[in-house]
Write an enzyme that holds these catalytic residues in place. Structure first.
Site, PDB file in Angstrom:
ATOM      1  N   ARG A   1       0.127 -45.750 -12.780  1.00 56.95           N
ATOM      2  CA  ARG A   1      -0.254 -44.848 -13.232  1.00 56.95           C
ATOM      3  C   ARG A   1      -1.716 -44.935 -11.845  1.00 56.95           C
ATOM      4  O   ARG A   1      -2.187 -43.290 -11.461  1.00 56.95           O
ATOM      5  CB  ARG A   1      -0.807 -44.601 -14.347  1.00 56.95           C
ATOM      6  CG  ARG A   1       0.226 -44.660 -14.869  1.00 56.95           C
ATOM      7  CD  ARG A   1       0.350 -43.812 -16.717  1.00 56.95           C
ATOM      8  NE  ARG A   1      -0.481 -45.612 -16.436  1.00 56.95           N
ATOM      9  CZ  ARG A   1      -0.897 -45.754 -17.958  1.00 56.95           C
ATOM     10  NH1 ARG A   1      -1.176 -44.498 -18.810  1.00 56.95           N
ATOM     11  NH2 ARG A   1      -1.472 -46.725 -18.296  1.00 56.95           N
TER      12      ARG A   1
ATOM     13  N   ASN B   1       3.395 -42.633 -18.395  1.00 58.83           N
ATOM     14  CA  ASN B   1       4.269 -43.991 -18.561  1.00 58.83           C
ATOM     15  C   ASN B   1       5.029 -43.222 -19.754  1.00 58.83           C
ATOM     16  O   ASN B   1       4.649 -42.302 -20.466  1.00 58.83           O
ATOM     17  CB  ASN B   1       4.248 -44.791 -19.176  1.00 58.83           C
ATOM     18  CG  ASN B   1       3.110 -46.128 -18.023  1.00 58.83           C
ATOM     19  OD1 ASN B   1       3.230 -45.873 -17.249  1.00 58.83           O
ATOM     20  ND2 ASN B   1       2.372 -47.073 -18.604  1.00 58.83           N
TER      21      ASN B   1
END
EC number: 3.6.1.7
Length: 91
Positions: A21, A39
């Site tokens: 990320r 996520n």
């Protein structure tokens, strides 16, 4: 409100717990895109992104390139809709 290109992108593989990320956020700074990365419970990473179609395509390709050792599969769904994002963030 003007319509923009939008993609929902799912990255599968070893994509959680490896800085994925954060890397997506860094890549987003190089492109004129808005949206988020997060996520999801099934082990994939979700990217919602909007902007110009060509810019989105280059952005997704850059993510795949930067994280090539971790990504096994990329699933992309494109559409046009009203812009809803400001900036790019990690969720």
């Amino acid at each position: 409100m003007a319509e923009v290109d939008h993609e929902t992108v799912y990255f599968s593989g070893r994509v959680q717990g490896v800085g994925f990320r954060y890397n997506v956020l860094q890549v987003a700074k190089e492109y004129e895109v808005c949206g988020f990365v997060q996520n999801i419970p099934d082990g994939r990473v979700l990217v919602e992104v909007e902007g110009l179609a060509a810019e989105i395509g280059e952005f997704v390709t850059a993510i795949e390139s930067r994280m090539h050792g971790f990504v096994r599969q990329v699933e992309r769904r494109a559409m046009r809709r009203a812009a809803i994002f400001k900036g790019f963030q990690i969720r």
